[in-house]
Design a protein around this motif. Structure first.
Motif, mmCIF file in Angstrom:
data_model
loop_
_atom_site.group_PDB
_atom_site.id
_atom_site.type_symbol
_atom_site.label_atom_id
_atom_site.label_comp_id
_atom_site.label_asym_id
_atom_site.label_seq_id
_atom_site.Cartn_x
_atom_site.Cartn_y
_atom_site.Cartn_z
ATOM 1 N N PHE A 1 0.844 -1.194 0.000
ATOM 2 C CA PHE A 1 0.000 0.000 0.000
ATOM 3 C C PHE A 1 0.883 1.249 0.000
ATOM 4 O O PHE A 1 1.798 1.380 0.809
ATOM 5 C CB PHE A 1 -0.909 0.016 1.241
ATOM 6 C CG PHE A 1 -1.868 1.169 1.280
ATOM 7 C CD1 PHE A 1 -3.073 1.107 0.599
ATOM 8 C CD2 PHE A 1 -1.562 2.324 1.992
ATOM 9 C CE1 PHE A 1 -3.965 2.166 0.626
ATOM 10 C CE2 PHE A 1 -2.440 3.386 2.019
ATOM 11 C CZ PHE A 1 -3.639 3.312 1.334
ATOM 12 N N SER A 2 0.598 2.174 -0.897
ATOM 13 C CA SER A 2 1.389 3.405 -0.993
ATOM 14 C C SER A 2 0.956 4.375 0.094
ATOM 15 O O SER A 2 -0.207 4.795 0.139
ATOM 16 C CB SER A 2 1.190 4.054 -2.367
ATOM 17 O OG SER A 2 1.811 5.324 -2.378
ATOM 18 N N HIS A 3 1.879 4.736 0.947
ATOM 19 C CA HIS A 3 1.567 5.662 2.039
ATOM 20 C C HIS A 3 1.428 7.102 1.547
ATOM 21 O O HIS A 3 1.098 7.986 2.331
ATOM 22 C CB HIS A 3 2.609 5.540 3.158
ATOM 23 C CG HIS A 3 2.488 4.233 3.873
ATOM 24 N ND1 HIS A 3 1.523 3.972 4.809
ATOM 25 C CD2 HIS A 3 3.195 3.078 3.755
ATOM 26 C CE1 HIS A 3 1.644 2.743 5.257
ATOM 27 N NE2 HIS A 3 2.651 2.172 4.625
ATOM 28 N N ASP A 4 1.632 7.306 0.250
ATOM 29 C CA ASP A 4 1.383 8.619 -0.349
ATOM 30 C C ASP A 4 -0.084 8.767 -0.747
ATOM 31 O O ASP A 4 -0.507 9.849 -1.151
ATOM 32 C CB ASP A 4 2.264 8.816 -1.590
ATOM 33 C CG ASP A 4 3.745 8.871 -1.227
ATOM 34 O OD1 ASP A 4 4.071 9.255 -0.077
ATOM 35 O OD2 ASP A 4 4.571 8.525 -2.089
ATOM 36 N N THR A 5 -0.846 7.701 -0.634
ATOM 37 C CA THR A 5 -2.259 7.720 -1.012
ATOM 38 C C THR A 5 -3.030 8.639 -0.083
ATOM 39 O O THR A 5 -2.900 8.565 1.142
ATOM 40 C CB THR A 5 -2.861 6.300 -0.938
ATOM 41 O OG1 THR A 5 -2.113 5.443 -1.786
ATOM 42 C CG2 THR A 5 -4.318 6.292 -1.347
#
Length: 183
Positions: A136-140
């Motif tokens: 999961f991209s924590h920039d989302t």
């Protein structure tokens, strides 16, 4: 003790196949054998043989399982406690894991980046709770109350001894839902 009469005229040999299946179950010697029996006869049969074996072990019993087939032949054997303990151990160590990826349109109603948990609901549908996947991209951008298209991994683990299914969910990604998207 397991006892059933099998007279040729009364049962017409209909129980012979069931008894042969019982002896197949009693020959469990590996996790693959447990899975084979589960596929062929159902997981309920595996659970029952587990519970029966565990009860005999607890009671300190061996089991004398014999059957007079409709053709007059006798099959069977004494099943020692040690063998039943081995069956119980193998069944308890056996589980199946199945992974699915789900795409759902709904609302992000909860999330905690610190613990990595999420809560996503589909109106009039599923309620997904779990953790953020490693990928999961924590920039989302994650705004509670907003509509998203979520990619969710569901991992189901079925334990043969209990027949319980444990489900874990991981949020793989979120994308803003199109305005016209309804579910």
């Amino acid at each position: 003790m397991l006892l059933a009469q099998n007279q040729k005229n009364f049962f017409e040999g209909r129980l012979d196949g069931s008894i042969e299946a019982l002896f197949q179950v009693m020959d469990i010697d590996s996790r693959d054998a447990v899975r084979d029996v589960g596929r062929a006869l159902g997981t309920a049969v595996v659970k029952r043989i587990h519970d029966w074996s565990a009860a005999n072990i607890k009671g300190g019993f061996a089991a004398d399982v014999r059957w007079n087939k409709s053709d007059g032949k006798q099959v069977g054997e004494v099943i020692e406690r040690r063998r039943m303990a081995n069956i119980v151990e193998i069944i308890e160590a056996t589980s199946d894991r199945h992974t699915d990826e789900v795409r759902a349109v709904g609302v992000l109603v909860g999330g905690d980046l610190g613990s990595g948990s999420f809560h996503f609901t589909v109106p009039n549908g599923e309620d997904y709770r779990g953790h953020l996947a490693k990928e999961f991209s924590h920039d989302t951008e994650m705004t509670l109350g907003n509509r998203y298209v979520a990619s969710i991994r569901e991992i189901s683990t079925t334990n043969y001894a209990t027949q319980k299914v444990d489900k874990k969910r991981e949020l793989l990604g979120l994308k803003p839902a199109p305005k016209s998207s309804r579910q």
